[in-house]
Scaffold this active site. Structure first.
Site, PDB file in Angstrom:
ATOM      1  N   GLY A 111       0.825  -1.206   0.000  1.00  9.92           N
ATOM      2  CA  GLY A 111       0.000   0.000   0.000  1.00  9.92           C
ATOM      3  C   GLY A 111       0.851   1.246   0.000  1.00  9.92           C
ATOM      4  O   GLY A 111       2.004   1.208   0.404  1.00  9.92           O
ATOM      5  N   MET A 115       1.764  10.310   2.174  1.00  9.69           N
ATOM      6  CA  MET A 115       2.797  10.496   3.182  1.00  9.69           C
ATOM      7  C   MET A 115       3.826   9.376   3.199  1.00  9.69           C
ATOM      8  O   MET A 115       4.949   9.572   3.639  1.00  9.69           O
ATOM      9  CB  MET A 115       2.155  10.588   4.577  1.00  9.69           C
ATOM     10  N   ASP A 143     -10.131   8.852  14.410  1.00  9.08           N
ATOM     11  CA  ASP A 143     -10.204   8.645  12.959  1.00  9.08           C
ATOM     12  C   ASP A 143     -10.703   7.244  12.627  1.00  9.08           C
ATOM     13  O   ASP A 143     -10.247   6.610  11.682  1.00  9.08           O
ATOM     14  CB  ASP A 143      -8.832   8.879  12.320  1.00  9.08           C
TER      15      ASP A 143
END
Length: 424
Positions: free
Chosen positions: A24, A28, A138
């Site tokens: 993945g 960032m 989150d």
């Protein structure tokens, strides 16, 4: 499992973890499939060299400290990290399964009784996180992995110590993912309480059982407006009647009107028991259900997720993205947080009913994953043999790793898949 070979510029080892492939990537950083000296598979997250600075290191170090602090059977375990390395890295337990967002997109929604089982599991896990003085902040479908031993929560990159007066978030910043964000979090109210995770869990369960979020709109700004407007009720269309009271309460606009996580567990148990089933049985069925669907392949069309163009900031609002616009998370990967940091102008953070300060503030939205070029192929090392050193990289330890059965199978699948696609 979406694993691709390492690129020539990728490191071959970080700390004591050998890197076997890519699983993945985001704005960032990159997530690799790694293996410890003892053969333990790991998801190794690395900050991209282009974005390594003092602030990113500080945020990464905070995530590491959070992961050292929390524990539990439903939390992907911390395995190792080095925030001071030239390429800061973090290794966590590798969960061999898709995230909830990908599962629903590929196989369709969960039955109501299994959604209740998922709710009970995650609410109990979050209770443990809160008991350790933390908020996740989150929680969303992409941050719940459906592994062979049940669901696990990942990505504590935005987690905050509830009692801490030290934060990397400025006083007028909003942090999180808009479609799963509680109204007070979207409005910049501080300090936040456990109720923000209750709301996010409600949004996650709504998505699991219906395939849509509480508030959806064409632009991020419109999502923020809907979330913070007390007169706009969440979209509960398609929710089974037995789950309606639970989700209505969890998605209440006011934090004080939401149930506690203990009450969420109790209500989920009531839904399950009303079906003549015990909670342990429902948990096992959830794991068996998701594993069975993976074996049989897609049962629902995997529609592409549109990318929404970022509108120009208004009213002097500064928007800093800390990640991409939320790419699809590969199996087992702790995603590099695709959330955004919003700076709200003004002397004080607005209350939940006061949304104009967010006017024109865009936020990250799902985007299609980038296609990987087929031409970038790399010769795979034979089992039991570490790749040779590459000029410019630190010399590797002179030892040989014994690959786990899973690693050997992964390498074999990679060789088979890429050999079939080779143009020669």
């Amino acid at each position: 499992m979406q694993i691709t070979p390492l690129n020539p510029e990728d490191p071959v080892a970080l700390g004591d973890f050998e890197l076997l492939g890519r699983i993945g990537q985001g704005g960032m950083g990159q997530v690799f499939l790694g293996e410890s000296l003892g053969g333990e598979p790991a998801a190794v997250k690395v900050i991209k060299p282009s974005v390594v600075d003092s602030e990113s290191r500080q945020r990464f170090a905070q995530e590491i400290e959070v992961l050292k602090t929390i524990w539990g059977p439903r939390i992907a375990a911390f395995l190792g990290a080095d925030a001071e390395a030239e390429q800061p890295w973090l290794a966590t337990e590798y969960v061999d399964g898709p995230d909830l967002a990908k599962h629903v997109k590929t196989h369709g929604t969960l039955p109501s009784v299994l959604t209740a089982a998922l709710g009970a599991i995650l609410a109990e896990a979050l209770s443990g996180v809160h008991a350790q003085g933390l908020l996740h902040r989150d929680l969303k479908p992409a941050n719940v992995l459906l592994g062979p031993n049940g669901p696990k929560i990942i990505d504590f990159g935005l987690a905050a110590f509830t009692e801490s007066s030290v934060s990397l978030t400025a006083p007028h910043q909003v942090v999180g993912t808009p479609v799963c964000m509680a109204p007070e979090q979207a409005a910049g109210v501080k300090p936040l309480t456990a109720a923000v995770d209750v709301y996010a869990l409600g949004a996650l369960l709504l998505f699991a059982v219906t395939g849509h979020h509480p508030h959806e709109a064409a632009t991020p700004y419109m999502v923020f407006h809907l979330v913070t407007d007390p007169g706009t009720a969440p979209d509960l269309s398609g929710v089974p009647e037995e789950l309606l009271p639970l989700l209505t309460g969890m998605l209440a606009h006011g934090a004080a009107d939401r149930p506690s996580l203990t009450e969420v567990v109790q209500q989920c148990r009531s839904v399950i028991e009303a079906r003549g089933m015990k909670i342990a049985q429902a948990r096992r069925r959830l794991t068996a259900h998701t594993a069975e669907q993976r074996r049989h392949g897609p049962t629902a069309p995997a529609d592409s997720v549109p990318t929404v163009a970022r509108p120009a900031p208004a009213n002097g609002t500064r928007v800093t993205e800390t990640g991409p616009a939320e790419p699809e998370t590969p199996a087992g990967a702790p995603p590099v947080s695709p959330t955004v940091v919003e700076t709200v102008p003004g002397p004080a953070a607005p209350q939940a009913h006061d949304s104009p300060a967010l006017s024109g503030t865009p936020a990250a939205v799902p985007a299609e994953p980038r296609d990987r070029p087929r031409g970038d192929r790399r010769e795979q090392p034979q089992p039991g043999h570490r790749p040779s050193a590459v000029p410019g990289r630190p010399k590797e330890p002179a030892h040989t790793l014994r690959h786990s059965v899973q690693a050997r199978r992964t390498a074999e699948r990679l060789r088979t898949a890429y050999a079939a696609k080779a143009p020669f």
